[in-house]
Enzyme design. Structure first.
Site, PDB file in Angstrom:
ATOM      1  N   LYS A   1      16.589  21.521 -10.807  1.00  0.00           N
ATOM      2  CA  LYS A   1      15.892  20.294 -11.168  1.00  0.00           C
ATOM      3  C   LYS A   1      16.788  19.227 -11.762  1.00  0.00           C
ATOM      4  O   LYS A   1      17.742  19.506 -12.463  1.00  0.00           O
ATOM      5  CB  LYS A   1      14.777  20.610 -12.178  1.00  0.00           C
ATOM      6  CG  LYS A   1      13.593  21.286 -11.551  1.00  0.00           C
ATOM      7  CD  LYS A   1      12.840  20.335 -10.646  1.00  0.00           C
ATOM      8  CE  LYS A   1      11.484  20.174 -11.172  1.00  0.00           C
ATOM      9  NZ  LYS A   1      10.698  19.209 -11.329  1.00  0.00           N
TER      10      LYS A   1
ATOM     11  N   SER B   1      15.659  21.452 -15.962  1.00  0.00           N
ATOM     12  CA  SER B   1      14.489  22.256 -16.289  1.00  0.00           C
ATOM     13  C   SER B   1      14.956  23.564 -16.915  1.00  0.00           C
ATOM     14  O   SER B   1      16.025  24.073 -16.570  1.00  0.00           O
ATOM     15  CB  SER B   1      13.702  22.542 -15.013  1.00  0.00           C
ATOM     16  OG  SER B   1      12.920  23.713 -15.166  1.00  0.00           O
TER      17      SER B   1
ATOM     18  N   TYR C   1      -8.785 -13.221 -46.265  1.00  0.00           N
ATOM     19  CA  TYR C   1      -8.121 -11.926 -46.149  1.00  0.00           C
ATOM     20  C   TYR C   1      -9.127 -10.791 -46.306  1.00  0.00           C
ATOM     21  O   TYR C   1     -10.072 -10.873 -47.085  1.00  0.00           O
ATOM     22  CB  TYR C   1      -7.032 -11.817 -47.238  1.00  0.00           C
ATOM     23  CG  TYR C   1      -6.324 -10.475 -47.246  1.00  0.00           C
ATOM     24  CD1 TYR C   1      -5.257 -10.226 -46.389  1.00  0.00           C
ATOM     25  CD2 TYR C   1      -6.757  -9.438 -48.074  1.00  0.00           C
ATOM     26  CE1 TYR C   1      -4.623  -8.995 -46.369  1.00  0.00           C
ATOM     27  CE2 TYR C   1      -6.131  -8.203 -48.055  1.00  0.00           C
ATOM     28  CZ  TYR C   1      -5.066  -7.989 -47.202  1.00  0.00           C
ATOM     29  OH  TYR C   1      -4.444  -6.776 -47.174  1.00  0.00           O
TER      30      TYR C   1
ATOM     31  N   GLU D   1      10.130   8.290 -16.823  1.00  0.00           N
ATOM     32  CA  GLU D   1       8.744   8.709 -17.079  1.00  0.00           C
ATOM     33  C   GLU D   1       8.290   8.258 -18.464  1.00  0.00           C
ATOM     34  O   GLU D   1       7.146   7.858 -18.670  1.00  0.00           O
ATOM     35  CB  GLU D   1       8.634  10.232 -16.966  1.00  0.00           C
ATOM     36  CG  GLU D   1       8.888  10.757 -15.558  1.00  0.00           C
ATOM     37  CD  GLU D   1       8.958  12.281 -15.545  1.00  0.00           C
ATOM     38  OE1 GLU D   1      10.086  12.814 -15.633  1.00  0.00           O
ATOM     39  OE2 GLU D   1       7.906  12.922 -15.481  1.00  0.00           O
TER      40      GLU D   1
ATOM     41  N   GLN E   1      -4.412  -4.881 -43.481  1.00  0.00           N
ATOM     42  CA  GLN E   1      -3.255  -4.025 -43.783  1.00  0.00           C
ATOM     43  C   GLN E   1      -2.945  -3.116 -42.590  1.00  0.00           C
ATOM     44  O   GLN E   1      -1.815  -2.652 -42.426  1.00  0.00           O
ATOM     45  CB  GLN E   1      -3.555  -3.193 -45.035  1.00  0.00           C
ATOM     46  CG  GLN E   1      -2.444  -2.266 -45.447  1.00  0.00           C
ATOM     47  CD  GLN E   1      -2.641  -1.772 -46.866  1.00  0.00           C
ATOM     48  OE1 GLN E   1      -2.372  -2.487 -47.813  1.00  0.00           O
ATOM     49  NE2 GLN E   1      -3.152  -0.564 -47.020  1.00  0.00           N
TER      50      GLN E   1
ATOM     51  N   HIS F   1       0.836  -1.213   0.000  1.00  0.00           N
ATOM     52  CA  HIS F   1       0.000   0.000   0.000  1.00  0.00           C
ATOM     53  C   HIS F   1       0.872   1.265   0.000  1.00  0.00           C
ATOM     54  O   HIS F   1       0.418   2.319   0.457  1.00  0.00           O
ATOM     55  CB  HIS F   1      -0.966   0.036   1.196  1.00  0.00           C
ATOM     56  CG  HIS F   1      -1.715  -1.226   1.405  1.00  0.00           C
ATOM     57  ND1 HIS F   1      -2.974  -1.453   0.909  1.00  0.00           N
ATOM     58  CD2 HIS F   1      -1.354  -2.375   2.051  1.00  0.00           C
ATOM     59  CE1 HIS F   1      -3.384  -2.669   1.250  1.00  0.00           C
ATOM     60  NE2 HIS F   1      -2.401  -3.253   1.926  1.00  0.00           N
TER      61      HIS F   1
HETATM   62  N1  ARG Z   1      -0.615  -4.392 -48.529  1.00  0.00           N
HETATM   63  C1  ARG Z   1      -1.424  -5.511 -48.229  1.00  0.00           C
HETATM   64  C2  ARG Z   1      -1.456  -5.778 -46.728  1.00  0.00           C
HETATM   65  O1  ARG Z   1      -0.671  -5.260 -46.045  1.00  0.00           O
HETATM   66  C3  ARG Z   1      -0.910  -6.728 -48.925  1.00  0.00           C
HETATM   67  C4  ARG Z   1      -1.963  -7.751 -49.218  1.00  0.00           C
HETATM   68  C5  ARG Z   1      -2.909  -7.207 -50.210  1.00  0.00           C
HETATM   69  N2  ARG Z   1      -3.781  -8.206 -50.680  1.00  0.00           N
HETATM   70  C6  ARG Z   1      -4.845  -7.934 -51.400  1.00  0.00           C
HETATM   71  N3  ARG Z   1      -5.593  -8.917 -51.786  1.00  0.00           N
HETATM   72  N4  ARG Z   1      -5.176  -6.713 -51.727  1.00  0.00           N
HETATM   73  O2  ARG Z   1      -2.263  -6.498 -46.224  1.00  0.00           O
END
Ligand code: ARG
Length: 471
Positions: free
Chosen positions: A291, A285, A325, A298, A330, A164
């Site tokens: 200082k 400072s 994907y 920090e 990205q 504490h």
């Molecule tokens: N610049 C893209 C990324 O960082 C690469 C992959 C892009 N793929 C796509 N199907 N557009 O994810």
């Protein structure tokens, strides 16, 4: 603009496009401003891919040689700062591939056979995180070594142990420093776990479904130092667990560093006066000439904010993304790059401060006994010697502390008669346990703060860390 096609559409995918993207489209789409950091990994991945394509008879040996030579030349251009990055080519992958075609013609255009940017970027990014883990692990080891050295030096030096933020029981400075060694050892364990799990190769998953070409995924995995190919093509291109695990490990590491940084801030304040940092790790400072500010500590404390922010940012990006994907992904790189750089700086600053800090032993020793810090030792004595139940001993000790407080003295200076007024069976032998030195020496249970144990633990760490020094 050597890379632009006649229509202005991207030459890497512009076949079905007849116009250039809107300026805003180009701006939001381009990642070359940050993903150029992946260039080494991208070139390594392309070399491995081309070698595999030739080995499997998918491209000619001469084409592979032209590609390898071209990629080497491009690596040299980038390393020397001669490479012209073109935002119209979006990212590092298309910048390098377009430049390859410029340099080696037809052969360069064969590189992207049986590959997609989706498996390419997943591979590059894993390689980048793997390299980052290795670098940060070496830095964390350095910090542990610095702390273990200082712990050995101060294994017997008393300081107040706080709970504490109030005086609790005396500990040694070495013991306190070794607490951080244990924490950072766990951080390294987490990074090692992350590295082990990330070490599967996405290459060959292609866009999402695999490829019709007779590729050898084990070959590229091996060439890039992966343990095996990733088993599922959809998972391979859409997984960013490795980046999240890496950020989670860094967030926890950063919170450990931040706790230590906070202690340095407190301890270097004249109100504590436990430590001094040299000119090398403090600033002055512009208005107050007296200082000496612990800015580095920090800033380490603050880095945990941005590193934890990076983890939350990427978790939020990934949390509802449908397979496989999505361009959202990205946005995975900047938080990771930023957090890795912040962690590297924080580790370096902490190692520097660990070696720099100069404890004021006399001040710490004086404060170690302040606030009736050996009251538990008195209670333990009542249990051990007089056979009181601990709860009763606690009560008796509380009354003796109140008596000392009323007289304005500490426990060791309280006359025996005053103690006997509370508990008549107390003898002069009690004074043997009331000093800081006696208290410290008595804390012999495993993991305790007795100077002999602290010295032994520091020696174990120093030996272990020296043993892995050449890794
Ligand atoms: N610049 C893209 C990324 O960082 C690469 C992959 C892009 N793929 C796509 N199907 N557009 O994810």
């Amino acid at each position: 603009m050597p890379n632009a096609s006649a229509s202005g559409a991207n030459p890497q995918w512009g076949g079905r496009f007849s116009a250039a993207p809107d300026r805003v489209m180009a701006a939001i789409n381009a990642s070359i401003g940050f993903d150029r950091q992946l260039w080494r990994q991208d070139i390594a991945g392309s070399r491995a891919h081309a070698a595999m394509l030739a080995h499997c008879g998918i491209i000619a040996r001469e084409d592979e040689q032209a590609i390898a030579g071209g990629l080497d030349a491009i690596a040299a251009e980038i390393a020397d700062g001669r490479f012209v990055f073109d935002p119209a080519l979006e990212d590092i992958h298309m910048n390098i591939e377009a430049r390859l075609a410029e340099r080696v013609g037809e052969a360069g255009k064969r590189l992207h056979t049986a590959r997609s940017r989706n498996d390419q970027v997943a591979t590059d990014f894993r390689l980048w995180v793997r390299d980052a883990i290795d670098g940060l692990d070496a830095q964390a080891r350095e910090l542990m070594a610095a702390l273990a050295d200082r712990a050995a030096e101060h294994a017997a030096d008393p300081m107040p142990g706080l709970t504490h933020l109030q005086p609790a029981q005396p500990v040694t400075l070495g013991h306190h420093l070794l607490a951080y060694v244990e924490m950072i050892a766990r951080d390294r364990g987490r990074l090692a776990d992350c590295r082990r799990r990330l070490n599967e190769c996405p290459l060959g998953a292609a866009a999402l479904a695999g490829t019709s070409f007779p590729i050898d995924r084990a070959m590229t995995a091996r060439a890039l130092g992966f343990d095996r190919p990733a088993a599922n093509s959809l998972d391979a291109v859409s997984d960013r667990d490795f980046a999240l695990e890496f950020l989670a490990a860094l967030a926890l590491l950063a919170s450990h560093l931040s706790r230590f940084a906070e202690e340095i801030v407190l301890w270097t304040s004249p109100a504590f006066g436990f430590l001094r940092l040299s000119d090398a790790f403090t600033t002055g400072s512009s208005i107050m000439p007296q200082k000496r500010n612990p800015d580095a500590a920090e800033l380490v404390r603050a880095k945990s904010g941005r590193i934890t922010g990076a983890l939350v940012a990427l978790l939020t990006v990934m949390k509802a993304l449908p397979l496989a994907y999505g361009k959202d992904m990205q946005e995975d790189k900047e938080p990771v790059f930023d957090a890795a750089a912040a962690a590297a700086l924080a580790l370096a600053a902490m190692a520097g401060m660990a070696r720099d800090l100069r404890p004021d032993r006399a001040r710490m020793a004086a404060m170690a006994g302040a606030g009736y810090a050996t009251a538990t030792d008195l209670a333990d004595w009542l249990v051990r010697v007089l056979g009181l139940p601990f709860r009763s001993a606690h009560h008796v000790t509380g009354r003796i502390v109140a008596a000392a407080e009323a007289r304005g003295c500490d426990l060791a200076a309280l006359p025996l008669a005053a103690m006997q007024e509370v508990e008549p069976q107390i003898t002069a032998a009690v004074f043997e346990v009331l000093s800081v030195a006696a208290s410290l020496a008595s804390r012999r249970s495993e993991g305790g703060t007795a100077p002999a144990l602290v010295a032994a633990r520091a020696a174990i760490w120093r030996e272990r860390l020296a043993g892995e020094g050449g890794r």
